[in-house]
Scaffold this active site. Sequence first.
Site, mmCIF file in Angstrom:
data_model
loop_
_atom_site.group_PDB
_atom_site.id
_atom_site.type_symbol
_atom_site.label_atom_id
_atom_site.label_comp_id
_atom_site.label_asym_id
_atom_site.label_seq_id
_atom_site.Cartn_x
_atom_site.Cartn_y
_atom_site.Cartn_z
ATOM 1 N N ASN A 1 2.053 5.016 6.077
ATOM 2 C CA ASN A 1 1.095 5.466 5.064
ATOM 3 C C ASN A 1 -0.019 4.434 4.891
ATOM 4 O O ASN A 1 0.253 3.240 4.745
ATOM 5 C CB ASN A 1 1.866 5.624 3.735
ATOM 6 N N ASP B 1 -7.785 10.922 -3.955
ATOM 7 C CA ASP B 1 -8.729 10.898 -5.077
ATOM 8 C C ASP B 1 -10.105 10.595 -4.500
ATOM 9 O O ASP B 1 -10.220 9.942 -3.473
ATOM 10 C CB ASP B 1 -8.335 9.927 -6.207
ATOM 11 N N GLU C 1 0.399 0.410 4.526
ATOM 12 C CA GLU C 1 -0.793 -0.442 4.605
ATOM 13 C C GLU C 1 -0.613 -1.699 5.456
ATOM 14 O O GLU C 1 -0.825 -2.823 4.984
ATOM 15 C CB GLU C 1 -1.255 -0.790 3.178
ATOM 16 N N GLU D 1 -2.393 10.446 -1.172
ATOM 17 C CA GLU D 1 -2.838 9.801 -2.426
ATOM 18 C C GLU D 1 -4.286 10.179 -2.721
ATOM 19 O O GLU D 1 -5.099 9.347 -3.128
ATOM 20 C CB GLU D 1 -2.726 8.275 -2.322
ATOM 21 N N HIS E 1 -8.132 7.819 -0.369
ATOM 22 C CA HIS E 1 -8.890 7.230 -1.493
ATOM 23 C C HIS E 1 -10.360 7.190 -1.069
ATOM 24 O O HIS E 1 -10.793 6.258 -0.387
ATOM 25 C CB HIS E 1 -8.359 5.841 -1.825
HETATM 26 O O1 9MR Z 1 -1.774 3.657 -8.617
HETATM 27 C C1 9MR Z 1 -1.119 2.435 -8.457
HETATM 28 C C2 9MR Z 1 -1.519 1.495 -9.574
HETATM 29 O O2 9MR Z 1 -1.007 1.969 -10.804
HETATM 30 C C3 9MR Z 1 -0.985 0.107 -9.288
HETATM 31 O O3 9MR Z 1 -1.464 -0.792 -10.268
HETATM 32 C C4 9MR Z 1 -1.433 -0.323 -7.909
HETATM 33 C C5 9MR Z 1 -0.941 -1.709 -7.572
HETATM 34 O O4 9MR Z 1 -1.078 -2.002 -6.226
HETATM 35 O O5 9MR Z 1 -0.944 0.600 -6.950
HETATM 36 C C6 9MR Z 1 -1.509 1.853 -7.111
HETATM 37 O O6 9MR Z 1 -1.094 2.734 -6.100
HETATM 38 C C7 9MR Z 1 -1.428 2.361 -4.770
HETATM 39 C C8 9MR Z 1 -0.391 2.942 -3.856
HETATM 40 O O7 9MR Z 1 0.894 2.530 -4.261
HETATM 41 C C9 9MR Z 1 -0.641 2.550 -2.413
HETATM 42 N N1 9MR Z 1 -1.961 2.903 -1.996
HETATM 43 C C10 9MR Z 1 -3.042 2.477 -2.873
HETATM 44 C C11 9MR Z 1 -2.767 2.938 -4.296
HETATM 45 C C12 9MR Z 1 -3.940 2.575 -5.202
HETATM 46 O O8 9MR Z 1 -4.082 1.201 -5.307
#
Ligand code: 9MR
Length: 418
Positions: free
Chosen positions: A190, A258, A149, A256, A226
């Site tokens: 990513n 969803d 990111e 990832e 997402h």
């Molecule tokens: O799913 C993850 C969630 O449990 C955490 O609280 C969050 C914190 O930033 O991160 C989420 O996963 C992220 C992933 O690591 C990177 N891309 C976005 C995902 C959703 O926020």
Amino acid sequence: MHTKALLAALLAPAAVSAQLHELAVRAGLQYFGTALREGALNSDAQFAAILRDTREFGQIVPENGQKWESTQPSRGQFTYSQGDITANEAKRNSQFLRCHTLVWHSQLPSWVASGSWTRATLTSVIDTHMANVMGHYKGVCGHWDVVNEAINDDGTWRDSVFYRVFGTDYLPLSFELAKKHDPETKLYYNDYNLEYNQAKTDRAVEIVRIIQAAGAPIDGVGFQGHLIVGSTPSRANLATTLRRFTALGVDVAYTELDIRHSSLPASSQAQVTQGNDFANVVGSCLDVPRCVGVTVWSFTDKYSWVPSTFNGAGDALIYDSQFRKKAAWTSISSVLAAKATGAPPVSSSTSTPAQPTTTLVTRTTSASSTTQPTPTSAPTQPAQVRWGQCGGNGWTGPTTCQSPYTCQVLNPWYSQCL
Ligand code: 9MR
């Protein structure tokens, strides 16, 4: 009934019919996988049973356990208890492990994010972090998300401690250091919202070019995926976007995935649209030779980051919160089975977005045997549950639905209780 028998009975439907990874491999992908919510594995037997079903998930990735705040919360103090949950699970089940993530502005401890660094000192911090974390997981990570990111949604560079100290030089630097610490793993950039092929996607293309121009290694780009029900790009547009990256000589993957409903509860029509959106994403991966696999960001609505981040939104995954397969699951299995068997896709209707874009098969049917005998007389069956199959060529199961759901024909091969 003994507890064990009761548990087995509860788990049976999902375990018996699970097959997304199996279908994905037959369709030419390397894997179909899921993120592992660390806290759920030992506390939720249904979650664990489905996650461990390797016909369903051939790949896993830790949802949080390998992030910097988990692995090096204080400088020089490395802990792997959370990250090892998923790594151990992958080993136990012989599942492919994606590793996530190294250089990211978020879930970054304040000693890094708020530190006062020069290029030399921050280089040393990244190097030490990778030496330890990649060293600990050396030989077990098939992919590593090296940088996560780095771009804002408008295509500008994200303001992070890394960007402030190095400008874009931290991109090739991170990939070079990662290669040094684990030469065998595939190194990924990513990010999310690359799927829309706009300014952010242009910038991600530039990232690959920057890394390559510096002579640093990059193996792949992860499309997080997402997405939002009804706003997901078409299969063709998604494939076009993936090809912008594979044209640069790197692999791509959905890392990832969803697809959230903007408001809940989702209508039956919205459930079907969600299924079509999932099918389009997975289908686009099938259409691009270097798209290696698809990972959902957890598989059940019971465990998803979405509701706590997007107020009122949710139900973004392929099993509901009670571990029942949703229309989204069926659509994915169908698009995979269509590719695996070479069956012609059912053309989508332009007037009704609820129409699946691909051939559907029964959920318990393996990819190599989609032809089933037509029953001469249907035995009396209990009414089917919501989202369950209730008709279609070769279907021998229930043909009526539990109230208030009705059996709706999605195509000649599949009717569903919606
Ligand atoms: O799913 C993850 C969630 O449990 C955490 O609280 C969050 C914190 O930033 O991160 C989420 O996963 C992220 C992933 O690591 C990177 N891309 C976005 C995902 C959703 O926020």
